[in-house]
Design a protein around this motif. Structure first.
Motif, mmCIF file in Angstrom:
data_model
loop_
_atom_site.group_PDB
_atom_site.id
_atom_site.type_symbol
_atom_site.label_atom_id
_atom_site.label_comp_id
_atom_site.label_asym_id
_atom_site.label_seq_id
_atom_site.Cartn_x
_atom_site.Cartn_y
_atom_site.Cartn_z
ATOM 1 N N MET A 1 -44.661 43.399 111.945
ATOM 2 C CA MET A 1 -44.617 42.130 112.659
ATOM 3 C C MET A 1 -43.798 42.300 113.941
ATOM 4 O O MET A 1 -42.699 42.840 113.910
ATOM 5 N N THR A 2 -44.334 41.874 115.064
ATOM 6 C CA THR A 2 -43.638 42.027 116.338
ATOM 7 C C THR A 2 -42.467 41.070 116.440
ATOM 8 O O THR A 2 -42.302 40.163 115.639
ATOM 9 N N LYS A 3 -41.670 41.285 117.485
ATOM 10 C CA LYS A 3 -40.467 40.474 117.665
ATOM 11 C C LYS A 3 -40.790 38.992 117.773
ATOM 12 O O LYS A 3 -40.171 38.153 117.112
ATOM 13 N N ILE A 4 -41.772 38.621 118.621
ATOM 14 C CA ILE A 4 -42.071 37.205 118.821
ATOM 15 C C ILE A 4 -42.668 36.585 117.570
ATOM 16 O O ILE A 4 -42.323 35.459 117.189
ATOM 17 N N ARG A 259 -55.681 31.180 122.929
ATOM 18 C CA ARG A 259 -55.021 32.365 123.489
ATOM 19 C C ARG A 259 -53.549 32.426 123.070
ATOM 20 O O ARG A 259 -53.017 33.501 122.784
ATOM 21 N N VAL A 260 -52.889 31.275 123.031
ATOM 22 C CA VAL A 260 -51.494 31.234 122.582
ATOM 23 C C VAL A 260 -51.404 31.656 121.126
ATOM 24 O O VAL A 260 -50.505 32.420 120.733
ATOM 25 N N SER A 261 -52.330 31.181 120.304
ATOM 26 C CA SER A 261 -52.338 31.564 118.894
ATOM 27 C C SER A 261 -52.509 33.070 118.735
ATOM 28 O O SER A 261 -51.817 33.704 117.932
ATOM 29 N N ALA A 262 -53.423 33.645 119.503
ATOM 30 C CA ALA A 262 -53.635 35.094 119.419
ATOM 31 C C ALA A 262 -52.396 35.863 119.863
ATOM 32 O O ALA A 262 -51.974 36.818 119.204
ATOM 33 N N ALA A 263 -51.788 35.451 120.974
ATOM 34 C CA ALA A 263 -50.613 36.149 121.504
ATOM 35 C C ALA A 263 -49.452 36.095 120.531
ATOM 36 O O ALA A 263 -48.760 37.105 120.310
ATOM 37 N N THR A 264 -49.202 34.945 119.938
ATOM 38 C CA THR A 264 -48.075 34.813 119.015
ATOM 39 C C THR A 264 -48.348 35.474 117.671
ATOM 40 O O THR A 264 -47.430 35.634 116.863
ATOM 41 N N ASN A 265 -49.589 35.861 117.433
ATOM 42 C CA ASN A 265 -49.931 36.632 116.229
ATOM 43 C C ASN A 265 -50.094 38.119 116.539
ATOM 44 O O ASN A 265 -50.690 38.850 115.758
ATOM 45 N N ASP A 266 -49.552 38.511 117.718
ATOM 46 C CA ASP A 266 -49.554 39.928 118.099
ATOM 47 C C ASP A 266 -50.966 40.501 118.238
ATOM 48 O O ASP A 266 -51.261 41.595 117.803
ATOM 49 N N ARG A 267 -51.859 39.711 118.840
ATOM 50 C CA ARG A 267 -53.205 40.190 119.091
ATOM 51 C C ARG A 267 -53.539 40.046 120.565
ATOM 52 O O ARG A 267 -53.056 39.130 121.225
ATOM 53 N N SER A 268 -54.356 40.935 121.054
ATOM 54 C CA SER A 268 -54.773 40.881 122.455
ATOM 55 C C SER A 268 -56.109 40.177 122.607
ATOM 56 O O SER A 268 -56.634 40.067 123.715
ATOM 57 N N GLU A 269 -56.655 39.702 121.482
ATOM 58 C CA GLU A 269 -57.972 39.090 121.501
ATOM 59 C C GLU A 269 -58.007 37.915 120.522
ATOM 60 O O GLU A 269 -57.435 37.969 119.433
ATOM 61 N N VAL A 270 -58.682 36.861 120.903
ATOM 62 C CA VAL A 270 -58.869 35.708 120.021
ATOM 63 C C VAL A 270 -59.815 36.089 118.901
ATOM 64 O O VAL A 270 -60.833 36.757 119.130
ATOM 65 N N ASP A 271 -59.488 35.680 117.658
ATOM 66 C CA ASP A 271 -60.406 35.944 116.549
ATOM 67 C C ASP A 271 -60.802 34.639 115.868
ATOM 68 O O ASP A 271 -60.431 33.544 116.297
ATOM 69 N N LEU A 272 -61.561 34.745 114.785
ATOM 70 C CA LEU A 272 -62.111 33.568 114.116
ATOM 71 C C LEU A 272 -61.031 32.646 113.565
ATOM 72 O O LEU A 272 -61.198 31.427 113.529
#
Length: 467
Positions: A1-4, A259-272
């Motif tokens: 899990m990333t810092k953020i 996009r915010v949800s993806a970023a805060t979940n440590d992803r570079s791409e939006v998923d389902l």
């Protein structure tokens, strides 16, 4: 899990400490603030709506955020602009200038909470519209950029039939229901904690990082197609319902939220799993909230893929996706049925009519537990009318009779669902696989078939901190 992501998970744990049944509301409120969007909490008095806002306001580090003060006010039809935006400056009036002293009032804060927001007068409403959308307050002749990150508002009722409030209502991207807790959880209120200490709050650096990061979050062609399909299904479903209109502004805002949800979940791409968040963004009237959920659910299931579980004998672990489909504990959760739909108080299926009604999404696709109490001589069922089922059906060793063996009872059974102890005569029990035409025999222990597969959507939901 990333810092953020780790930081946000810890924040959510602290924010929910001592509260009961407010996890989903707290997640929605924190996510809306990270996205710089507004959220509306809807529910009766005494459901901790203001407490949620006060706790959220503590997630910002006041030492690093110059404009981090919090403003809260209960609006009435007699409230004046001075109470919300600040008093007129006497010195400016003497110089023939109209200007307010806004320090400490809504135009000067990072987070604001307005209770009973739809009771705002027209003079307050007009100023709120530009603050909520453009983050600009017109102070006399000067257009001032306000530091507001998000407006949290609450109301006991929605502005149905009040056209003059539609613009204000549309500016709340997320709408969240907040109801009284169930009777079996009242015991927890004895230990309710109103004040909490927030360790490692969000800083301006965190917000700057997030604002920069979401610019680089990509949305694949498949996800774009799914979102556009949801949008089109919404328009088609509610084409004769004037209450349900999706503005272009809402479209751009939901894309940012994903996009915010993806970023805060440590992803570079939006998923389902991110797209599932639209369930709280696309309805206007509460009567249509479940229809919106079904549009999104059915679309995402079509775009999801299946992933094999390593062990054929392993039982699927509990997923957070189950929580989305599991009903709260209540009495007779569906009118005309007995039972609350829980494992220990299942909905009773006694007649052919009750069995037929399982085809309705609001009954047969909510993760309820069912129990049959009689043999049922079912009405004729064709393959095109077969049941799309999400839940748990216990046949209780009773029988369902059909017209002939060509008919199919269940067209699709969700991988997290189960059917057991059921006898069929004149029916085939078919569990259609999403990516093949194969189906099991009419032996009814479907769990042995579905336990070998797990939808990608379920895996993604399990790792999404907002679901």
């Amino acid at each position: 899990m990333t810092k953020i992501k780790a930081k946000l998970a810890l924040l959510l744990e602290q924010l929910n400490h001592g509260l009961v049944d407010r996890e989903a509301t707290m997640k929605s409120a924190l996510l809306s603030i990270l996205a710089g969007e507004n959220i509306l909490l809807i529910g009766p008095p005494g459901t901790a709506k203001s407490l949620v806002a006060r706790r959220i306001s503590k997630t910002f580090n006041e030492n690093n955020l110059a404009d981090s003060t919090y403003f809260e006010y209960l609006l009435t039809k007699f409230s004046t602009p001075e109470e919300i935006f600040g008093p007129l400056s006497i010195s400016e009036l003497k110089a023939d200038r109209f200007k307010r002293n806004t320090d400490g009032y809504l135009p000067s804060v990072k987070i604001a909470f307005l209770d009973e927001v739809f009771k705002a007068s027209s003079s307050i409403l007009n100023a709120l519209l530009t603050i909520m959308n453009e983050r600009i307050y017109h102070n006399g002749t000067e257009a001032v950029k306000v530091p507001l990150r998000a407006l949290i508002a609450a109301s006991n009722e929605l502005p149905t039939g009040q056209e003059e409030l539609s613009a204000l209502y549309d500016r709340f991207l997320i709408r969240s229901f907040v109801d009284y807790i169930s009777a079996n959880k009242l015991l927890h209120l004895f230990d309710l904690i109103e004040e909490v200490e927030i360790k490692d709050p969000l800083t301006q650096e965190d917000l700057n990082w997030l604002d920069d990061t979401i610019k680089n979050i990509t949305i694949s062609a498949e996800i774009r197609k799914a979102i556009l399909e949801i949008w089109e299904k919404h328009k088609d479903t509610f084409k004769e319902d004037r209450r349900e209109v999706l503005s272009d502004r809402r479209f751009t805002k939901v894309i940012k939220l994903l996009r915010v949800s993806a970023a805060t979940n440590d992803r570079s791409e939006v998923d389902l799993s991110d797209v599932l968040l639209l369930k709280d963004c696309l309805w206007n009237h509460p009567d249509n909230a479940e229809k919106i959920r079904e549009i999104i659910r059915s679309t995402l299931l079509r775009y999801s893929q299946r992933v094999k579980i390593d062990s054929e004998d392993s039982e699927p672990e509990h997923s957070k996706a189950d929580d989305l489909l599991t009903p709260p504990s209540s009495i007779n959760v569906i009118n005309g049925y007995r039972g609350s739909g829980t494992e220990h108080d299942p909905i009773l299926i006694r007649t052919d009519t009750e069995l037929e009604d399982i085809r309705r999404p609001e009954i047969g696709q909510q993760g309820y537990f069912f129990k049959q109490t009689n043999n049922i001589q079912s009405l004729p069922v064709t393959a095109t009318q077969s049941i799309y089922f999400i839940g748990h059906y216990d046949g209780n060793n009773f029988t369902i009779y059909g017209p002939d063996n060509k008919n199919v009872l269940f067209g699709y059974v969700n991988p997290r669902s189960s059917i057991s102890n059921l006898h069929l005569v004149g029916f085939s029990l078919k569990c259609t696989d999403l990516d093949s035409n194969k189906s099991p025999s009419n032996k009814v222990d479907v769990e042995k078939t579905i336990e070998k597969t797990k939808e990608l959507l379920m895996i993604q939901i399990e790792s999404n901190i907002w679901l």
